[in-house]
Design a protein around this motif. Structure first.
Motif, PDB file in Angstrom:
ATOM      1  N   LEU A 193       1.030  -1.073   0.120  1.00 28.84           N
ATOM      2  CA  LEU A 193       0.051   0.246   0.085  1.00 28.84           C
ATOM      3  C   LEU A 193       0.785   1.235   0.062  1.00 28.84           C
ATOM      4  O   LEU A 193       1.947   1.275   0.269  1.00 28.84           O
ATOM      5  N   MET A 194       0.249   2.540  -0.135  1.00 30.53           N
ATOM      6  CA  MET A 194       0.789   3.650  -0.062  1.00 30.53           C
ATOM      7  C   MET A 194       1.074   4.125   1.480  1.00 30.53           C
ATOM      8  O   MET A 194       0.055   3.615   2.184  1.00 30.53           O
ATOM      9  N   TYR A 195       1.993   4.765   1.683  1.00 31.63           N
ATOM     10  CA  TYR A 195       2.255   5.290   3.098  1.00 31.63           C
ATOM     11  C   TYR A 195       1.350   6.424   3.463  1.00 31.63           C
ATOM     12  O   TYR A 195       1.241   7.605   2.528  1.00 31.63           O
TER      13      TYR A 195
ATOM     14  N   LEU B 265       9.540   6.585  -3.811  1.00 31.40           N
ATOM     15  CA  LEU B 265       9.388   7.588  -3.122  1.00 31.40           C
ATOM     16  C   LEU B 265       8.268   8.326  -2.787  1.00 31.40           C
ATOM     17  O   LEU B 265       7.749   8.923  -2.007  1.00 31.40           O
ATOM     18  N   GLU B 266       7.522   8.149  -3.964  1.00 36.67           N
ATOM     19  CA  GLU B 266       6.119   9.014  -4.263  1.00 36.67           C
ATOM     20  C   GLU B 266       5.404   8.133  -3.396  1.00 36.67           C
ATOM     21  O   GLU B 266       4.549   8.631  -2.708  1.00 36.67           O
ATOM     22  N   ARG B 267       5.317   6.773  -3.239  1.00 37.20           N
ATOM     23  CA  ARG B 267       4.565   5.880  -2.227  1.00 37.20           C
ATOM     24  C   ARG B 267       4.757   6.348  -0.917  1.00 37.20           C
ATOM     25  O   ARG B 267       3.764   6.264  -0.227  1.00 37.20           O
ATOM     26  N   PHE B 268       5.878   6.695  -0.525  1.00 41.75           N
ATOM     27  CA  PHE B 268       6.115   7.137   0.557  1.00 41.75           C
ATOM     28  C   PHE B 268       5.616   8.476   0.923  1.00 41.75           C
ATOM     29  O   PHE B 268       4.990   8.785   2.171  1.00 41.75           O
ATOM     30  N   ALA B 269       5.792   9.510   0.061  1.00 42.95           N
ATOM     31  CA  ALA B 269       5.765  10.760   0.270  1.00 42.95           C
ATOM     32  C   ALA B 269       4.227  11.221  -0.029  1.00 42.95           C
ATOM     33  O   ALA B 269       3.780  12.298   0.506  1.00 42.95           O
ATOM     34  N   PHE B 270       3.549  10.687  -0.952  1.00 44.73           N
ATOM     35  CA  PHE B 270       2.223  11.234  -1.379  1.00 44.73           C
ATOM     36  C   PHE B 270       0.929  10.436  -1.332  1.00 44.73           C
ATOM     37  O   PHE B 270       0.182  10.161  -2.211  1.00 44.73           O
TER      38      PHE B 270
ATOM     39  N   THR C  50      11.574   5.474  10.413  1.00 47.46           N
ATOM     40  CA  THR C  50      12.033   4.600   9.663  1.00 47.46           C
ATOM     41  C   THR C  50      12.733   5.279   8.255  1.00 47.46           C
ATOM     42  O   THR C  50      12.543   6.572   8.259  1.00 47.46           O
ATOM     43  N   THR C  51      13.231   4.619   7.543  1.00 43.01           N
ATOM     44  CA  THR C  51      13.931   4.999   6.352  1.00 43.01           C
ATOM     45  C   THR C  51      12.803   5.599   5.213  1.00 43.01           C
ATOM     46  O   THR C  51      12.967   6.777   4.447  1.00 43.01           O
ATOM     47  N   ALA C  52      11.449   4.917   5.347  1.00 40.52           N
ATOM     48  CA  ALA C  52      10.345   5.615   4.671  1.00 40.52           C
ATOM     49  C   ALA C  52       9.974   6.850   4.812  1.00 40.52           C
ATOM     50  O   ALA C  52       9.829   7.765   4.106  1.00 40.52           O
ATOM     51  N   TRP C  53      10.160   7.093   6.331  1.00 39.97           N
ATOM     52  CA  TRP C  53       9.544   8.327   6.860  1.00 39.97           C
ATOM     53  C   TRP C  53      10.453   9.478   6.311  1.00 39.97           C
ATOM     54  O   TRP C  53      10.093  10.464   6.031  1.00 39.97           O
TER      55      TRP C  53
END
Length: 544
Positions: free
Chosen positions: A250-252, A401-406, A361-364
Motif C-alpha cells: 500500500l501507499m504510506y 519515494l512517491e509511495r512514501f511521500a504522496f 523509519t527510512t520510509a519516513w
C-alpha cells in the motif's frame, strides 16, 4: 482575429486561460476567440466533475488550490469559507467542492472576462496542420484555428485502458465517474477484486462501504494508530474487498506535521540541489547527464534528518529503500529491509511513526526529503538531458519515494485500518488471482505522458497524438513517455525545431518535465509563458 482551440477543459487549461486573460488589454482581447473542447464542464473537467459522492475527499492540502485572477481574488480556501461556511476547517475537504470552485472560475472567465471563451462539449479526434492554421476535427466536423493548446490531463473521454481488465464492471478508467459501482453491478455480500492498491483503489473501497451507508466509530482519546476506530456495517456493502497490485503493498499515509528542525534541514538542501542543476547544464555530454550528484545531495539530506531524529539509518540502508521501495526496520540492523505496508498492522505502524510514537523509519525520512524538495526537483529536472541509465534509475526511485511521500491523508488511512480490522478489506498476495465469481473493478488510472510506454515503441495514448507524431509536429525522446516541449509549452518537432502555435501543458509532457499530476499551479511555469506568447501575438495583431 486569432482563433484558439484548447483541447481539454480541466485545471491546467483553466490556469492557462486565466493567465492569458490577465495579460490582455480590454481592447486587444477582442482580437481572440477561444473554443474549449471537453465533453465535461470546463474548469473541473473529468477528474473534478460535480456529481462525485461526498465520501471522496481531496488528497492534498487544500491550501495549494488557487485559481485566482483579476476576475476573482479568491483561492480555494477563501472560496470555501464564503460558500460553505458550515464546512469544518480541514485540510482535505470534499472533492466535489474543488470541482465547484474550478467550474465557477471558468464561468467567471466566460461570462465576465474580456475575451470570447466558448465551451464546445465534444471529444476532439484529430489535429492536423493546414497551411498556416490547424484543422481540429471531431463529431462536430472540422474547424481551423491559429493556435492549439493540448491539455488533455488524464486522457480523452472514454479512452480504453492500455491494459484492459477483462470482465471488469467498469470498462473505462475511474476518473471522476463512479457510476458503475452500483448495487446492481456490485451486489451486497459479493466479493470484489480491485485491480490497483493506490489512491483510486482506496476511493473505491470507501465508496463501497461508507458510500453505502456504513459509518465509523471513533474513540474518545487519541487514535493516531487506528486503535479503537471501528467500521459499522450497513449491510449494503460487499462481504469482501480485495486490493491487488504488482508490488503487493500500500501507499504510506501522509505525515500531518513535521518537526521544525527537520523542515529547516530539508530547506537547507534546496540551494545545493539547485546549484547542482545549474552546474550539470553547463556542459551536457552526448550521452546525457548522470544523476549521482543529485542522489548524493538527497542522501546527505536524509542522513542529516535521521541524525536530528535520533535515527542511525545509514546511507546504504536509505539507498536500498529508495531502490526497493521497502523501508528499513528500526528494530533490526540498519541495513535490513522490512516488509512493505500490506496490512492493518503495517498501516498502524506507519501512522505511529508519523506521530513519533514509534522509531523513525527510512520510509519516513525519504518522505520528508522527497516532498520537501519536490518543487526544487521539478526545477532541477526540467528538460534535463539524462543518460539512459539515469533515466531508468530516476523512474524507479521516483515511483518508490512517491509511495512514501504522496499517499493518502491520515483520515483515509485510519478508515482503511478499520476496514482491515473488520475483515471486509484485505490486500492480495503477489501472484494471487481473483476468486471465482468475484466482481472485478479496475482502479488503475492512465499513466502520464503521450505514450502508454516509453519511446521508442510506445503506443500513442490517442489518435490526436498518433497523428501529430506521424506528421513530425511533436516528438518524444527515447526512454520517455511525454511530449518534448519548449519552456513556454510549444511542442518540439521531430527535427528539434519549435512547432509554432501548437503547445502542450500538463500530463502529456510528463517525463521531460516532472510532477504534473497536481493542482498546484505554482509548481510549473509553462502556462504563464504560453499565455505571454499568445498575448504578445494578439497585441501585435491589434497594434498592426
Amino acid at each position: 482575429m486569432i482563433r484558439l482551440a484548447v483541447i481539454g477543459g480541466g485545471p491546467k487549461s483553466l490556469f492557462a486561460l486565466l493567465a492569458l486573460h490577465d495579460r490582455l488589454t480590454s481592447a486587444s482581447s477582442r482580437q481572440i476567440t477561444v473554443d474549449v473542447f471537453d465533453p465535461f464542464p470546463p474548469g473541473s473537467g473529468s477528474v473534478w466533475r460535480g456529481e462525485q459522492p461526498d465520501v471522496l475527499r481531496l488528497n492534498v492540502n487544500m491550501g495549494i488550490v488557487d485559481a485566482s485572477s483579476s476576475l476573482s481574488s479568491e483561492n480555494f480556501s477563501a472560496w470555501v469559507r464564503r460558500v460553505a461556511p458550515e464546512s469544518p476547517a480541514e485540510k482535505y475537504p470534499q472533492r466535489v467542492l474543488v470541482g465547484r470552485y474550478l467550474r465557477e472560475q471558468f464561468q467567471l472567465l466566460s461570462q465576465h472576462g474580456n475575451m470570447a471563451v466558448v465551451h464546445a462539449p465534444f471529444v476532439v479526434t484529430g489535429v492536423e496542420r493546414a497551411g498556416s492554421t490547424w484543422r481540429v476535427s471531431g463529431p462536430f466536423g472540422s474547424h481551423h484555428y491559429d493556435e492549439v493548446l493540448l491539455a488533455t490531463g488524464h486522457g480523452l473521454a472514454d479512452a480504453v485502458p492500455f491494459t484492459p481488465f477483462p470482465g471488469a464492471a467498469n470498462q473505462h478508467a475511474l476518473i471522476g465517474d463512479y457510476s458503475t459501482l452500483t448495487t446492481e453491478n456490485i451486489p451486497a455480500e459479493s466479493t470484489v477484486w480491485i485491480r490497483g492498491a493506490a489512491l483510486t483503489a482506496y476511493d473505491v473501497a470507501l465508496l463501497l462501504t461508507e458510500g453505502r451507508g456504513g459509518s465509523w466509530q471513533w474513540p474518545d482519546g487519541d487514535c493516531h494508530d487506528g486503535a479503537g476506530v471501528h467500521y459499522l456495517a450497513s449491510g449494503g456493502e460487499p462481504l469482501h474487498i480485495v486490493l491487488s497490485s504488482r508490488s503487493g503493498s500500500l501507499m504510506y499515509p501522509k505525515s500531518e506535521s513535521v518537526p521544525e528542525r527537520v523542515s529547516a534541514c530539508v530547506s537547507h538542501y534546496k540551494q545545493p540541489l539547485r546549484e547542482w542543476g545549474r552546474q550539470v547544464r553547463d556542459e551536457v555530454p552526448d550521452c546525457g547527464v548522470g544523476l549521482s550528484g543529485m542522489w548524493s545531495i538527497l542522501l546527505d539530506c536524509a542522513q542529516e534528518c535521521a541524525h536530528l531524529m535520533g535515527s542511525t539509518a545509514s546511507a546504504l540502508s536509505l539507498w536500498r529503500t529508495a531502490m526497493t521501495g521497502r523501508s528499513a526496520d528500526p528494530g533490526l540492523d540498519a541495513g535490513t529491509l522490512a516488509s512493505a505496508v500490506t496490512t492493518a498492522a503495517g498501516l498502524r505502524g506507519s501512522l505511529a511513526v508519523n506521530h513519533y510514537a514509534a522509531p523513525i523509519t527510512t520510509a519516513w525520512l525519504w518522505a520528508r526529503v522527497w516532498s520537501g524538495l519536490y518543487a526544487d526537483l521539478v526545477l532541477v529536472m526540467d528538460r534535463l538531458p539524462r543518460s539512459n541509465q539515469a533515466r531508468k534509475e530516476f523512474v524507479r526511485v521516483a515511483h518508490n519515494l512517491e509511495r512514501f511521500a504522496f499517499g493518502p491523508p491520515e483520515l483515509t488511512a485510519l478508515k482503511l485500518v478499520a476496514l482491515f480490522d473488520s475483515g471486509i478489506l484485505r490486500l492480495a498476495t503477489p501472484g494471487e488471482s481473483p476468486p471465482h465469481g468475484a466482481v472485478l473493478v479496475d482502479a488503475v488510472t492512465p499513466g502520464p505522458g503521450a505514450l502508454h510506454t516509453a519511446a521508442p515503441g510506445g503506443r500513442p495514448s490517442s489518435d490526436i497524438i498518433a497523428g501529430l507524431l506521424h506528421s513530425g509536429h511533436v516528438s518524444v525522446g527515447d526512454g520517455d513517455r511525454g511530449l518534448l516541449t519548449d519552456v513556454d509549452g510549444t511542442a518540439l518537432a521531430r527535427d528539434g525545431s519549435r512547432t509554432e502555435s501548437l503547445a502542450a501543458l500538463g500530463r502529456p509532457t510528463e517525463d521531460p518535465t516532472l510532477g504534473h499530476d497536481t493542482l498546484n499551479r505554482g509548481l510549473h511555469g509553462e502556462y504563464g509563458l504560453w499565455a505571454q506568447r499568445v498575448a504578445d501575438r494578439v497585441i501585435d495583431q491589434f497594434d498592426s
